[in-house]
Motif scaffolding. Structure first.
Motif, short mmCIF file in Angstrom:
data_model
loop_
_atom_site.label_atom_id
_atom_site.label_comp_id
_atom_site.label_asym_id
_atom_site.label_seq_id
_atom_site.Cartn_x
_atom_site.Cartn_y
_atom_site.Cartn_z
N UNK A 1 35.79 47.75 43.38
CA UNK A 1 34.75 48.71 43.74
C UNK A 1 34.75 49.90 42.80
N UNK A 2 35.93 50.37 42.41
CA UNK A 2 36.02 51.53 41.51
C UNK A 2 35.45 51.21 40.13
N UNK A 3 35.42 49.95 39.75
CA UNK A 3 34.90 49.56 38.43
C UNK A 3 33.39 49.34 38.43
N UNK A 4 32.74 49.42 39.58
CA UNK A 4 31.29 49.24 39.61
C UNK A 4 30.62 50.41 38.89
N UNK A 5 29.55 50.13 38.14
CA UNK A 5 28.91 51.22 37.39
C UNK A 5 28.27 52.25 38.32
#
Length: 172
Positions: free
Chosen positions: A138-142
């Protein structure tokens, strides 16, 4: 010796393990930075900076962890979610994800609702075994706002909340 801590205290220490380790590294770095000379002093100051960053990240992870006593098992392998639940489950690629929501009304516990490009939905309880691996994905979602995601997770809203949605490119 195994009964030295209550189970609740052990669970809280395990939940905040990343923040505690980061704090330990930061304290050791501060000690070395203040009491040593030369290269060891510089290493101490670098350890202090790294430990502070590790502590902040650990606090975010601790807020995301909701326990592992919920139904089902989550696996994240090679940019693919897999949820194996007692009644349902599914698999979805991270690249196919177009919307992330949290549904506090789902039974027996609040769930992450992931929507794919084809309209498929995958509901994963926030306290499923292995659900803490979702934080990194989730933290890597743009353009996701991690702090607002953690705020929504901690306050448990009354209705379904959209956490993140992929922006659609305009054709004109």
């Amino acid at each position: 010796m195994a009964d030295f801590l209550r189970p609740e205290a052990k669970a809280q220490l395990w939940r905040f393990r990343d923040a505690l380790m980061g704090g330990g590294v930061a304290l050791l770095g501060l000690y070395w930075g203040l009491t040593r000379f030369g290269i060891l002093s510089w290493i101490g100051w670098l350890m202090l900076a790294g430990g502070v960053i590790w502590t902040i990240a650990g606090l975010q992870r601790a807020r995301f962890r909701q326990g592992e006593d919920g139904p089902g098992v989550v696996q994240v392998r090679e940019r693919r979610f897999a949820y194996f639940g007692p009644l349902d489950g599914g698999v979805m690629d991270v690249d196919d994800l177009i919307r992330l929501e949290i549904d506090p009304t789902s039974y027996p516990s609040p769930s992450w609702v992931l929507t794919g490009q084809g309209g498929q939905h995958l509901a994963i309880p926030v306290n499923a075994t292995g659900a803490e691996a979702l934080f990194d994905v989730f933290a890597a979602l743009p353009d996701i706002r991690t702090q607002s995601m953690l705020d929504v997770l901690s306050r448990t809203p009354d209705a379904r909340v959209v956490i993140w949605q992929r922006t659609r490119p305009l054709l004109h």
